[in-house]
Design a protein around this motif. Structure first.
Motif, mmCIF file in Angstrom:
data_model
loop_
_atom_site.group_PDB
_atom_site.id
_atom_site.type_symbol
_atom_site.label_atom_id
_atom_site.label_comp_id
_atom_site.label_asym_id
_atom_site.label_seq_id
_atom_site.Cartn_x
_atom_site.Cartn_y
_atom_site.Cartn_z
ATOM 1 N N LYS A 118 0.623 -1.153 0.426
ATOM 2 C CA LYS A 118 0.183 0.194 -0.177
ATOM 3 C C LYS A 118 0.985 1.443 -0.003
ATOM 4 O O LYS A 118 0.920 1.723 1.027
ATOM 5 N N ARG A 119 1.646 1.307 -1.512
ATOM 6 C CA ARG A 119 3.039 2.512 -1.297
ATOM 7 C C ARG A 119 1.974 3.300 -1.808
ATOM 8 O O ARG A 119 0.983 3.938 -2.958
ATOM 9 N N CYS A 120 1.615 4.998 -1.558
ATOM 10 C CA CYS A 120 1.695 6.003 -2.395
ATOM 11 C C CYS A 120 2.243 7.491 -2.243
ATOM 12 O O CYS A 120 3.477 7.567 -1.734
ATOM 13 N N VAL A 121 2.024 7.981 -3.221
ATOM 14 C CA VAL A 121 2.977 9.649 -3.286
ATOM 15 C C VAL A 121 1.990 10.459 -2.048
ATOM 16 O O VAL A 121 0.672 10.962 -2.497
ATOM 17 N N ILE A 122 2.550 11.545 -1.397
ATOM 18 C CA ILE A 122 2.081 11.881 -1.058
ATOM 19 C C ILE A 122 2.639 13.877 -1.249
ATOM 20 O O ILE A 122 3.717 13.964 -0.575
ATOM 21 N N PRO A 123 1.979 14.120 -1.610
ATOM 22 C CA PRO A 123 2.726 15.508 -2.763
ATOM 23 C C PRO A 123 2.325 16.797 -1.898
ATOM 24 O O PRO A 123 1.398 17.222 -0.545
ATOM 25 N N ALA A 124 3.261 18.179 -1.605
ATOM 26 C CA ALA A 124 2.815 18.869 -0.840
ATOM 27 C C ALA A 124 4.199 19.534 -2.006
ATOM 28 O O ALA A 124 5.005 19.696 -2.781
ATOM 29 N N SER A 125 4.189 21.462 -1.185
ATOM 30 C CA SER A 125 4.672 22.413 -2.441
ATOM 31 C C SER A 125 5.407 22.607 -1.894
ATOM 32 O O SER A 125 6.856 23.103 -2.092
ATOM 33 N N GLY A 126 6.204 22.255 -0.267
ATOM 34 C CA GLY A 126 7.149 22.259 0.849
ATOM 35 C C GLY A 126 6.750 21.287 2.594
ATOM 36 O O GLY A 126 5.347 21.560 2.555
ATOM 37 N N TYR A 127 7.633 21.379 3.015
ATOM 38 C CA TYR A 127 7.162 21.173 3.926
ATOM 39 C C TYR A 127 8.116 22.358 5.842
ATOM 40 O O TYR A 127 9.177 22.542 4.926
ATOM 41 N N PHE A 128 7.556 22.450 6.574
ATOM 42 C CA PHE A 128 8.258 23.009 7.569
ATOM 43 C C PHE A 128 9.687 22.463 8.307
ATOM 44 O O PHE A 128 8.574 21.212 8.794
ATOM 45 N N GLU A 129 10.217 22.769 9.022
ATOM 46 C CA GLU A 129 11.221 21.996 9.636
ATOM 47 C C GLU A 129 12.414 22.801 10.415
ATOM 48 O O GLU A 129 12.156 24.282 10.515
ATOM 49 N N TRP A 130 12.458 22.583 11.654
ATOM 50 C CA TRP A 130 12.913 23.571 12.778
ATOM 51 C C TRP A 130 14.339 23.220 12.818
ATOM 52 O O TRP A 130 14.387 21.801 13.163
ATOM 53 N N ASP A 131 14.936 23.995 12.697
ATOM 54 C CA ASP A 131 16.839 23.624 12.348
ATOM 55 C C ASP A 131 17.227 23.526 14.175
ATOM 56 O O ASP A 131 16.241 23.719 14.990
ATOM 57 N N LYS A 132 18.257 23.682 14.407
ATOM 58 C CA LYS A 132 19.603 23.190 15.558
ATOM 59 C C LYS A 132 18.925 24.427 16.479
ATOM 60 O O LYS A 132 18.909 24.194 18.023
ATOM 61 N N ASP A 133 18.857 25.652 15.769
ATOM 62 C CA ASP A 133 18.205 26.660 16.774
ATOM 63 C C ASP A 133 17.696 26.765 16.553
ATOM 64 O O ASP A 133 16.856 28.096 17.921
ATOM 65 N N LYS A 134 16.120 25.998 17.133
ATOM 66 C CA LYS A 134 14.230 25.994 16.726
ATOM 67 C C LYS A 134 14.376 27.389 15.868
ATOM 68 O O LYS A 134 13.131 27.838 16.490
ATOM 69 N N ASN A 135 15.016 27.240 14.436
ATOM 70 C CA ASN A 135 14.585 28.351 13.934
ATOM 71 C C ASN A 135 13.681 28.077 12.255
ATOM 72 O O ASN A 135 13.621 26.582 12.446
ATOM 73 N N PRO A 136 12.156 27.206 12.136
ATOM 74 C CA PRO A 136 11.426 27.414 10.950
ATOM 75 C C PRO A 136 11.471 27.336 9.955
ATOM 76 O O PRO A 136 12.170 28.470 10.015
ATOM 77 N N LEU A 137 12.438 26.366 9.194
ATOM 78 C CA LEU A 137 12.722 26.552 7.814
ATOM 79 C C LEU A 137 11.234 26.478 7.270
ATOM 80 O O LEU A 137 10.344 25.260 7.173
#
Length: 225
Positions: A91-110
């Motif tokens: 049961k494999r799928c693609v989950i499409p996105a324009s992008g995603y948010f990630e927090w760096d090691k200094d807790k800044n959102p990118l």
């Protein structure tokens, strides 16, 4: 997050929408609905469709939806963990996105992104709600998880883990319904993901993204360091 309308998703993934649902969201949280691209054979002809799925996989054997959404599945153990292995096999799928948010090691959102889409390797499951009647069409809940892996060199300065990314050529192979997933396939998938990661861009965004009640285009706007 998805900043694209249905027509753009349908054209890029060459897939139809059997159901009418909203695709645009700038701040997706676990248990929200997200679009997933699946493929099945109809009269021996492959057919791609885009369906709304709960972000956070519910194993088919679960007695209830659970309190901890399973929104990430580690590629290293996805074929072993009871919660994921049945879905991971076919049961494999693609989950499409324009992008995603990630927090760096200094807790800044990118905001990490690509044009027109990032394609996450995902798995899905159908769960039957035992509290609903057998004649109730809403008794079936479609849910999904994103595969994750050790971050590639291109993204390791941001975080030590990242989603597994699919290339445009890799999409067809991943969602084809005519084989079972193997450890060898997952290893190759991880290598492909590292190549895709080299093409991604990212920039700093507002800390507003930390509150899922905020959902507007300004969340992906670049701000100065």
């Amino acid at each position: 997050m998805i900043a694209k309308e249905r027509d753009e998703l349908s054209e890029f993934y060459q897939a139809s929408f059997p159901l009418d649902f909203e695709t645009v969201s700038y701040n997706i949280a676990p248990t929200n609905l997200v679009p997933i691209v699946v493929e099945r054979e109809i009269d021996s002809v492959p057919s791609r469709e885009i369906h709304p799925a709960r972000f956070g996989l519910i194993p088919a054997w679960a007695k209830d939806v659970g309190n901890t959404p399973l929104f990430n599945a580690r590629i290293e153990t996805v074929l072993e963990k009871p919660s994921f292995k049945d879905s991971a096999l076919k049961k494999r799928c693609v989950i499409p996105a324009s992008g995603y948010f990630e927090w760096d090691k200094d807790k800044n959102p990118l905001f990490v992104y690509a044009e027109p889409f990032i394609s996450f390797a995902g798995i899905y499951s159908f769960w039957r709600d035992p509290s609903k009647a057998a004649t109730d069409p809403s008794r079936w809940v479609l849910s999904c998880s994103i595969l994750t892996k050790t971050a590639s060199p291109a993204l390791s300065e941001i975080h030590d883990r990242s989603p597994v990314f699919l290339s445009e050529d890799g999409i067809e192979a991943w969602i084809s319904p005519d084989y079972e997933t193997t450890d060898e396939l997952l290893m190759a998938l991880g290598q492909e993901s590292d190549l895709v990661a080299e093409e991604l861009s990212y920039h700093l965004v507002s800390k507003e993204v930390g509150n899922v009640r905020n959902n507007h285009p300004g969340l992906i706007a670049e701000i100065a360091f």
